[in-house]
Design an enzyme around this catalytic site. Structure first.
Site, mmCIF file in Angstrom:
data_model
loop_
_atom_site.group_PDB
_atom_site.id
_atom_site.type_symbol
_atom_site.label_atom_id
_atom_site.label_comp_id
_atom_site.label_asym_id
_atom_site.label_seq_id
_atom_site.Cartn_x
_atom_site.Cartn_y
_atom_site.Cartn_z
ATOM 1 N N LYS A 47 68.961 48.679 65.811
ATOM 2 C CA LYS A 47 69.588 48.184 67.027
ATOM 3 C C LYS A 47 68.884 46.925 67.567
ATOM 4 C CE LYS A 47 72.311 52.001 67.779
ATOM 5 N NZ LYS A 47 72.042 52.810 66.589
HETATM 6 C C1 LIG Z 1 72.811 53.532 65.790
HETATM 7 C C2 LIG Z 1 72.249 53.998 64.526
HETATM 8 C C3 LIG Z 1 73.072 54.262 63.430
HETATM 9 C C4 LIG Z 1 74.581 54.166 63.497
HETATM 10 O O1 LIG Z 1 75.035 52.831 63.601
HETATM 11 P P1 LIG Z 1 76.525 52.525 64.074
HETATM 12 O O2 LIG Z 1 76.595 51.058 64.220
HETATM 13 O O3 LIG Z 1 76.695 53.237 65.381
HETATM 14 O O4 LIG Z 1 77.434 53.052 63.031
HETATM 15 C C5 LIG Z 1 72.469 54.647 62.245
HETATM 16 N N1 LIG Z 1 71.129 54.805 62.156
HETATM 17 C C6 LIG Z 1 70.301 54.553 63.196
HETATM 18 C C7 LIG Z 1 68.843 54.759 63.028
HETATM 19 C C8 LIG Z 1 70.832 54.130 64.406
HETATM 20 O O5 LIG Z 1 70.019 53.885 65.429
#
Ligand SMILES: *Cc1c(COP(=O)(O)O)cnc(C)c1O
Length: 496
Positions: A112
């Site tokens: 993120k």
């Molecule tokens: C948010 C997240 C995901 C999922 O990503 P999306 O864009 O919501 O599909 C997968 N792995 C981790 C560690 C995340 O923080």
């Protein structure tokens, strides 16, 4: 280039407006009117550039109402020393033709950061262009990683505040600790008695409450979102797929124009949608492989064309993917139905009323041409971590392991030997307890810091500084509230 709403044909706004607003008024998501094209020549030119300069080039294609200075300033603030590698996103080789794209070298050790380190800057520039002098109050519902990454991104960014709600029982101890110790003068964190969808619904109802909006307007505050529906989150995610391809090309791992598969552990469908956009822009991509945990609503959808959220919700060891409403799927459906907003409205009304919709055969067929989908249980996730560590001395987190498992299944089922990039979305220490158990450790009676110390001893890998340092930080946020107290709690913070 302008942006349209997935639910209303007549809307066409600039990128700054789309980013400042987040969500369209009728509930649609903003999508680019026409995707920019990248040619093989463009990709070759990116090979010699830094991540920051690659990002600059790609942002310029999407944010046509930003000046070069504005984009340059945003990427410089976002992609620097706050990452623990100069490459920003490193690529590890697992075995011949299988690569791991490590998207977790930012300040919170999860992918993120790739978007949330830049979003606050995109947002403050966008707000300056559109809503002038109001203070932006960010509200976030999080299943763990978004909240911390948003807090780190927005902390002490002037003209903004940030409030984060997370499900009390739905995040890992380390995630909880990371949020509760958050520093900064403009931040607020609170646990909610409920699951992620409860938090998200609570935030949504604050956004649509006219009385709240009026009251906030009176004190010069406007609400905004940092959730993955914001175009300012998606655009930075397109960058790393294109950048990774350029990097593989530069290192001679792939040849000019060679197609690769991309595997993405998926929750809200943001990360994999960015890979789809990169493909549509011209990046040579073969299959997009969508990997889910036991909350396998997307696997079912991609296989059957039926999206049905009337099912049990599971709390898993990959909690950032414990989601039953994958918001960004709406954007994919918009593109797959050639921008048919009437269809999108039908489907999402049906989702709201019955918890279910079924797409047309045409859309279903198109999706299955581009995507493969699979899922993985907690036990399989742990087995994947163990297998990968024993075979390649590479330690994965629980989310990445879901992708690894589904990819292996894909290879077995299809025999496809196309070179493949697996998106690794978190550092293994962020989910230390499950990872430690996967490699044979026992966490009984141990606190999260002892666990990660043991994991380090056992595997010879290194605890990232960003996680180790939370140990000595003061716990600033201890609040736990009932679901129906979210609005009042936010107002108390904002009116202070
Ligand atoms: C948010 C997240 C995901 C999922 O990503 P999306 O864009 O919501 O599909 C997968 N792995 C981790 C560690 C995340 O923080």
């Amino acid at each position: 280039m302008n942006y349209k709403s997935t639910r209303n044909d007549t809307i066409s706004i600039s990128s700054a407006q789309a980013i400042a607003q987040g969500l369209s008024h009728e509930g649609g998501l903003f999508v680019p009117e026409k995707l920019p094209v990248i040619t093989e020549k463009d990709i070759t030119q990116l090979c010699g550039k830094s991540y920051k300069d690659r990002a600059f080039g790609i942002f310029k294609l999407f944010l046509t109402d930003f000046t070069d200075e504005e984009i340059g300033d945003c990427v410089t603030k976002a992609y620097g020393d706050n990452f623990d590698t100069e490459n920003i996103a490193d690529i590890s080789h697992l075995l011949q033709g299988t690569y791991i794209l490590e998207l977790w070298h930012g300040p919170t050790c999860a992918f993120k950061d790739m978007a949330l380190q830049i979003l606050p800057h995109l947002l403050t520039v966008s707000a300056r262009k559109t809503i002038s002098d109001k203070e932006i109050a960010i509200l976030v519902a999080t299943s763990g990683d978004t909240g911390k990454a948003a807090l780190e991104g927005f902390k002490n960014v002037s003209g903004t505040t940030i409030s984060v709600f997370y499900p009390e029982e739905g995040v890992s101890d380390m995630q909880k600790r990371q949020m509760a110790t958050q520093e900064g003068d403009n931040v607020f964190v609170c646990a909610v008695k409920g699951n992620f969808d409860d938090c998200q619904n609570g935030v949504k109802s604050i956004f649509t409450d006219k009385d709240i909006a009026r009251e906030l307007d009176g004190i010069g505050v406007v609400l905004s979102s940092a959730n993955s529906i914001n175009w300012g989150r998606l655009c930075p995610q397109i960058v790393y797929y294109i950048s990774a391809y350029a990097e593989l090309l530069k290192n001679g791992e792939i040849s000019f124009g060679e197609k690769i598969n991309i595997v993405v552990p998926t929750g809200n469908f943001g990360n994999i949608l960015a890979a789809y956009y990169a493909k549509k822009m011209g990046l040579p991509v073969n299959k997009l492989i969508c990997a889910s945990n036991a909350n396998n609503i997307l696997t079912d959808f991609i296989k059957t064309g039926i999206y049905d959220r009337n099912r049990d919700f599971y709390t898993t060891i990959s909690p950032s993917m414990d989601i039953l409403i994958s918001s960004n799927l709406e954007r994919l459906l918009y593109h797959m139905s050639d921008g048919d907003t009437a269809l999108i409205n039908n489907w999402f009304n049906s989702l709201k009323e019955t918890g279910r919709y079924e797409v047309t055969d045409n859309v279903k067929k198109k999706i299955s041409e581009e995507f493969y989908a699979g899922y993985c249980s907690d036990a399989e996730t742990k087995a994947a971590i163990k297998d990968c560590f024993e075979s390649y001395s590479y330690l994965m987190d629980t989310h990445t392991a879901v992708a690894y498992k589904v990819y292996n299944e894909y290879k077995d089922n299809t025999g496809d030997m196309t070179k493949t990039l697996i998106a690794s979305t978190a550092n293994p220490y962020k989910f230390g307890a499950a990872v430690y158990e996967a490699v044979g450790g026992s966490c009984d009676g141990l606190d999260e810091f002892t666990i990660i110390d043991r994991l380090q001893e056992k595997t010879g890998t290194v605890i990232p500084q960003a996680l180790a340092s939370t140990k000595n930080k003061e716990i600033r946020f201890k609040g736990v509230i009932e679901r129906d107290m979210m609005a009042q709690t936010v107002m108390n913070f904002l009116k202070k």
